[in-house]
Design an enzyme around this catalytic site. Structure first.
Site: not given
Ligand code: RNT
Ligand code: ZN
Length: 418
Positions: A225, A295, A325
């Site tokens: 990611e 978020d 997320d």
């Molecule tokens: C952080 C990422 C990641 C987290 C989680 C808790 O910017 O989005 O995915 O939010 O792993």
């Molecule tokens: Zn994430």
């Protein structure tokens, strides 16, 4: 008029466009959403020597009733899942291990520390996904993990990621459905770097070591990611989009796109088709950035619908792994899960109820007037009546009725957590 009566009327309107609503129900039921456990306790986890949340992400709000134990978290998840139509998955982080009061270093984590989660997932008929946790830890205190100049610290995190993939493998074997293990690291710099290549080279090498351990993809699938910036990594993030897009493509890994990890006017919906042409699969963290990577709980907004349309109209439901997320501590956490997850499912239904083939043909024929006209008219088709009846049929509360369940649960359960 009952929900069913409203549904029958609405159904006729969609049928005029050749849309088979019953088929939509059949198809939608089979789409699993990976629900992130960390909304339930503000990304806290249950480590014995638990540190403060770090890694440049933050949870704001102090709504009462957050889960304090794995039992509470599972109970809360059960409540939320009972209000969400369909069978889904739960996404765990390494910090949700259960170590029986013992301090277990993250590089020493084993499948046995997740036995209770697996037992529960079996009982509930859920698949599990996983994430190594490379934040909220003293070895990540300076914001560097897999790219740390100190080889010992790097090794610690490499070993943690390998241990995590083995836990993923265990989930996949036990639950009969491959686990998606996603690596996200916070690494970056607050201020302008004097060298971007060295940390990126180190990240590449660390990942190569992590993935050198072969695990059958029937049990564990790896994802990486990317991110644009974080708190304390405003100027530079090592694991950028281009970095992971290239890494994933070259190494046959899934590239995971978090909708909050791009420039404010850049959209994930526009990336899906491009990536599908070159990647067999990709993964999503559907989130909602408000001015920054905040978020927020996912709402039924234009970008969510556009993402769902891109998945549905390109027939890519098996290729795009949908995960959520977000973490909001300013509202009831069960409601947060319920709202966000129902919206994701709602958006998929909305996309399935569009005359997608017809709209594609209009574009091919250059009829942009009709394309725009229909795209707009369908926004006010009686979608709500179809959604409400789907909920009823799937034995979850229709409309806003789920809120009553949440209120009762808050009174009976959450309010006793002091
Ligand atoms: C952080 C990422 C990641 C987290 C989680 C808790 O910017 O989005 O995915 O939010 O792993
Ligand atoms: Zn994430």
């Amino acid at each position: 008029m009952s929900l069913k009566d409203h549904f029958e009327l609405a159904k006729k309107e969609y049928e005029q466009w050749g849309i088979n609503v019953e088929e939509v129900f059949e198809k939608l039921q089979l789409v699993p959403i990976s629900v992130h456990c960390w909304q339930g306790d503000d990304v806290g986890g249950f480590e014995i020597n638990k540190g403060d949340l770090s890694g440049g992400i933050d949870v704001t709000g102090n709504y009462p009733g957050k889960a304090r134990t794995p039992e509470e978290l599972r109970m809360d998840l059960e409540k939320a899942l009972s209000l969400i139509p369909g069978k889904h998955r739960v996404n765990l982080h390494a910090i949700y291990a259960e170590t029986n009061g013992e301090v277990i270093e993250r590089d020493q984590l084993e499948p046995k520390h997740f036995e209770k989660w697996v037992e529960w997932a079996k009982e509930q008929g859920l698949g599990l996904d996983f994430n190594p946790t490379l934040f909220s830890h003293e070895k990540a205190a300076d914001g560097l993990t897999l790219t740390h100049p100190d080889p010992e610290i790097r090794k610690y995190w490499i070993d943690h990621c390998i241990a995590s993939r083995k836990i993923g493998e265990y989930f996949g074997k036990e639950l009969g459905s491959p686990c998606l293990t996603n690596i996200w690291i916070p690494d970056g710099y607050k201020d302008t770097p004097s060298d971007r290549l060295t940390p990126r080279r180190r990240l590449k090498e660390s990942l190569d070591e992590i993935f050198a351990v072969e695990i059958d993809e029937a049990y564990n699938v790896d994802a990486v990611e990317s991110k644009l910036f974080g708190i304390g990594s405003e100027s530079f993030v090592v694991g950028s989009h281009e970095f992971y897009l290239s890494y994933a493509l070259k190494n046959n890994k899934l590239c995971l796109l978090d909708t909050g990890h791009y420039h404010p006017t850049e959209t994930v919906s526009n990336k899906i088709s491009a990536m599908l042409l070159f990647n067999e699969k990709l993964a999503l963290h559907v989130s909602r950035p408000v001015r920054w990577d905040s978020d927020h709980v996912v709402t039924f907004d234009d970008e969510l619908k556009e993402i769902a349309l891109e998945i549905v109209r390109n027939d890519a439901l098996d290729q795009v792994m949908i995960g959520l997320d977000f973490f909001d501590a300013s509202i009831n956490r069960i409601a947060a899960w319920t709202i966000g997850t129902r919206n994701m499912i709602k958006a998929l239904m909305y996309a399935m109820l569009m005359p997608n083939e017809h709209l594609k043909a209009l574009q091919e024929n250059g009829d942009y007037t009709k394309r725009l006209a229909l795209l707009e008219e369908f926004k006010t088709y009686p979608f709500g009546a179809i959604w409400n009846y789907y909920c009823e049929k799937m034995n979850v509360p229709a409309k806003e009725l789920w809120l009553q369940d949440v209120n009762e649960y808050e009174e009976k359960v959450l309010s006793n957590r002091k």
